[in-house]
Scaffold this active site. Structure first.
Site: not given
Ligand code: AMP
Length: 114
Positions: A30, A94, A100
């Site tokens: 990330d 989100q 994901h």
């Protein structure tokens, strides 16, 4: 999907630190980590949210869990474990509308989440 940032990562149009890839799934670091280890596991297929999953996607999502456990072993997390989380739509926060799973590890996490 033309404007999907995760599809662009899948298609190698933008870079990512990929830690796992096969025909169906990709995992990468990330870009704004909130844990010592913060990975994202995605299906290569563009599916906007987990509420858009269909029967035919069941094996794909199951495979994400199996791959996450395998990657956890690569990171020597057998004892400490990890948290696998998916956000669905607005109230969950989100931001990227391509399914994901956040993989968090390397420190203890609160439960229940805030
Ligand atoms: P969510 O709020 O569940 O939609 O989380 C989306 C996540 O994607 C966030 O943690 C972002 O930091 C991460 N993210 C967005 N763009 C990228 C990128 N190009 N590479 C890696 N992670 C990204």
């Amino acid at each position: 999907m033309q404007d999907c940032i995760f599809c662009k990562i899948v298609n190698k149009e933008i870079p990512a630190e990929v830690v796992y890839e096969d025909n169906d799934i990709m995992a990468f670091v990330d870009v704004k980590p909130v844990a010592p280890i913060h990975l994202l596991f995605i299906p290569k297929k563009h599916i906007p949210t987990v509420m858009d999953l269909e029967e035919e996607d069941a094996a794909l999502i199951g495979k994400i869990h199996l791959v996450a456990a395998k990657v956890a072993k690569d990171y020597n997390l057998e004892d400490r474990g990890y948290r696998l989380v998916t956000n669905c739509k607005r109230d969950a926060g989100q931001l990227v509308f391509h399914v994901h799973y956040h993989f968090f590890a390397g420190r203890p996490f609160q439960w229940p989440p805030g």
